[in-house]
Design an enzyme around this catalytic site. Structure first.
Site, PDB file in Angstrom:
ATOM      1  CG  HIS A   1      -0.476   0.316   2.494  1.00  0.00           C
ATOM      2  ND1 HIS A   1       0.161  -0.597   3.284  1.00  0.00           N
ATOM      3  CD2 HIS A   1      -0.473   1.463   3.201  1.00  0.00           C
ATOM      4  CE1 HIS A   1       0.524  -0.016   4.409  1.00  0.00           C
ATOM      5  NE2 HIS A   1       0.157   1.235   4.397  1.00  0.00           N
TER       6      HIS A   1
ATOM      7  CG  ASP B   1       4.711  -5.304   9.948  1.00  0.00           C
ATOM      8  OD1 ASP B   1       3.752  -5.821   9.340  1.00  0.00           O
ATOM      9  OD2 ASP B   1       4.614  -4.244  10.612  1.00  0.00           O
TER      10      ASP B   1
ATOM     11  CG  HIS C   1       5.352  -0.984   3.668  1.00  0.00           C
ATOM     12  ND1 HIS C   1       4.559  -1.506   2.688  1.00  0.00           N
ATOM     13  CD2 HIS C   1       4.734  -1.279   4.842  1.00  0.00           C
ATOM     14  CE1 HIS C   1       3.500  -2.100   3.243  1.00  0.00           C
ATOM     15  NE2 HIS C   1       3.592  -1.977   4.551  1.00  0.00           N
TER      16      HIS C   1
HETATM   17  C1  BG6 Z   1       1.475  -2.369   7.543  1.00  0.00           C
HETATM   18  C2  BG6 Z   1       2.141  -3.030   8.701  1.00  0.00           C
HETATM   19  O1  BG6 Z   1       1.800  -2.998   6.339  1.00  0.00           O
HETATM   20  O2  BG6 Z   1       1.887  -1.000   7.481  1.00  0.00           O
HETATM   21  C3  BG6 Z   1       1.838  -2.300  10.004  1.00  0.00           C
HETATM   22  O3  BG6 Z   1       1.716  -4.371   8.796  1.00  0.00           O
HETATM   23  C4  BG6 Z   1       2.191  -0.845   9.883  1.00  0.00           C
HETATM   24  O4  BG6 Z   1       2.521  -2.879  11.091  1.00  0.00           O
HETATM   25  C5  BG6 Z   1       1.554  -0.246   8.628  1.00  0.00           C
HETATM   26  O5  BG6 Z   1       1.715  -0.182  11.035  1.00  0.00           O
HETATM   27  C6  BG6 Z   1       2.016   1.166   8.404  1.00  0.00           C
HETATM   28  O6  BG6 Z   1       1.270   1.714   7.362  1.00  0.00           O
HETATM   29  P1  BG6 Z   1       0.896   3.253   7.365  1.00  0.00           P
HETATM   30  O7  BG6 Z   1       0.188   3.446   6.052  1.00  0.00           O
HETATM   31  O8  BG6 Z   1       0.031   3.485   8.557  1.00  0.00           O
HETATM   32  O9  BG6 Z   1       2.192   3.976   7.444  1.00  0.00           O
END
Ligand code: BG6
Length: 500
Positions: A180, A237, A242
């Site tokens: 995402h 994670d 990411h």
């Molecule tokens: C998720 C993780 O993919 O991304 C979480 O599993 C994390 O642990 C989250 O908190 C963070 O996403 P964002 O969009 O809130 O920065």
């Protein structure tokens, strides 16, 4: 590319992700008239609910998220798109019933179907097999696409095994692996910033850049996800997915176009150029730690070991940092430092690019005693910004300097923030896979972190800790190549560290 009407089939529609991200994102798309006429949503859940109970639940999900912006007329239109379908994903009959529902001429579901698997990764294989066995992937009358949530595997071997299962039933064109972060506006802006402006491109290489940092810090802990998190840890994670994705966008060569394959080809090249970390060098390249009790935003919080569903002797990391080198012409010798952690001092994601020192001979024998390097700071969230820090003369008679920052805003005040999932859910309807991961990207990312994970997996006796609410352990400094390098946590100019 135009969005086409489709039937979204959402597995896990009563789960957490659906509640906080998917349903609100679909509602916002509907509100902004982005959902094509004829788009319907089949919400699959195990609970024995009827349509009315589901709609009550859905209303709560949306109200909780959009608060005072809730619009009754939009919700009415939105709720009419839904059909709640009870089904246990482990039971074969549920798939036959789904096929029957989809093919029911009275329902008039669009034959373009997107299956969103917001379920435990352990169930992916079985669900795909049963959907396939019930001919639900056949594209005779429309397209069939499958959106797969992370984590894609647990390590290289399991990711390859999962891919094998997927390719038994689907072509690569049908698979949408979600990360995402690629749906975030500022992450996409990294590409625009780099490739739409000529000023920085000549400097974007080893000749001018000292090092690059990518930080994702969170104030929250594991938020009731003890079971998942304890088997994943921060490396799987956040870093493997990411943060490595953000790194590819910063480091990639200009792709031929924004077209999916062109973009992903360049990202894969970056991942493949990352110098492998041999097992004996893991400690020089990676650092892990776990939060102990502390205070976050004035509130006392438990340590990780006191969280629910976490074994008392767990050595799972809630903080992970690593140093990587990209061994290509552009980046050879430039360290990339990546770090992430839960229960840190501040929630933010930033990409910080530190330039080399200029020659300082000119300033000898002047009042200038100290001069910062130039930085380019890309604030991903919550503050979305692009800043370039420069040195200027301080007003006055003396020759002394200060750091000032050029600010290129990403968003005007009246421009609404769009959640990453809105963008991605719409891209599926357009058939645009540029912001989704190709399997070779996932595979290369696992190759990078696997040696670290394997080493940590056998070191189960000890893990460093940091107090909740801090910036993580001081010891992670050992990753830096030079005395002058240090973690950068702020988007505003820092005190001078370098003596002329
Ligand atoms: C998720 C993780 O993919 O991304 C979480 O599993 C994390 O642990 C989250 O908190 C963070 O996403 P964002 O969009 O809130 O920065």
């Amino acid at each position: 590319m135009n969005a086409e009407p489709c039937t979204y089939v959402i597995y896990g529609s009563t789960g957490n992700l659906s509640r906080i991200k998917l349903m609100p994102a679909l509602y916002h798309l509907d509100e902004a008239n982005h959902l094509p006429e004829g788009t319907r949503i089949i919400a699959i859940g195990r609970r024995p609910w009827d349509q009315a109970t589901w709609l009550k639940e859905l209303r709560e999900m949306i109200e909780q998220k959009v608060k005072s912006n809730f619009n009754e007329a939009v919700f009415k239109r939105f709720s009419e798109r839904f059909c709640y379908h009870r089904g246990d994903l482990h039971e074969a009959e549920a798939y036959a019933a789904l096929a029957e529902l989809i093919n029911d001429p009275e329902q008039q579901f669009s034959k373009n179907i997107a299956y969103y698997l917001s379920i435990s990764p352990a169930d992916f294989g079985q669900v795909l097999e049963l959907l396939s066995a019930n001919h639900l992937f056949e594209e005779e009358y429309g397209w069939r696409r499958v959106i797969i949530e992370k984590p894609f595997g647990y390590d290289l071997d399991s990711a390859q095994a999962l891919q094998k299962k997927i390719s038994l039933h689907l072509t690569e064109e049908q698979v949408y692996r979600i990360d995402h972060y690629l749906g975030k506006g500022m992450v996409q802006n990294v590409l625009v910033f780099r490739f739409a402006n000529v000023m920085l491109e000549p400097l974007w290489n080893r000749n001018y850049i000292d090092h690059i940092q990518i930080t994702h810090s969170e104030e929250i802990g594991i938020e009731g996800r003890g079971e998942y998190y304890n088997s994943a840890g921060a490396m799987r994670d956040m870093l493997q997915s990411h943060l490595l994705q953000m790194m590819t966008l910063v480091a990639m060569e200009p792709p031929v176009s924004m077209e999916a394959e062109a973009l992903r080809d360049e990202k894969v090249k970056v991942l493949k150029s990352i110098r492998p970390i041999p097992k004996e060098a893991v400690h020089g390249h990676a650092f892990r730690a776990q939060y102990a009790k502390g205070t976050v935003n004035g509130v006392k919080v438990n340590g990780y070991l006191q969280e629910d569903n976490v074994p008392p002797n767990s050595t799972t990391e809630t903080y992970a940092a690593m140093k990587l080198y990209v061994d290509n012409w552009r980046w050879r010798g430039v360290p990339f430092y990546l770090r992430t952690g839960k229960r840190l001092a501040k929630a933010q994601s930033t990409i910080s690019i530190c330039f080399r020192h200029p020659p300082l001979q000119f300033f000898r024998d002047t009042q200038v005693h100290c001069m910062n390097q130039n930085w380019v700071l890309l604030g991903i969230q919550p503050e979305e910004c692009i800043r370039i820090e420069m040195t200027v003369k301080e007003p006055g008679l003396e020759m002394s300097t200060r750091t000032t920052s050029l600010d290129a805003s990403f968003r005007n005040q009246n421009e609404k923030a769009i959640d990453a999932y809105e963008d991605l859910l719409l891209d599926v309807l357009k058939g645009d896979r540029s912001l989704f991961l190709r399997f070779d990207e996932v595979e290369s990312a696992w190759r990078i972190v696997d040696p670290i994970l394997q080493t940590w997996a056998i070191e189960r006796d000890y893990i460093a800790t940091y107090p909740a609410g801090s910036w993580g352990p001081e010891d992670s400094r050992r990753l830096f190549d030079k005395e002058s390098q240090a973690w950068r946590s702020s988007l505003t100019p820092e005190a001078c560290k370098y003596e002329v």
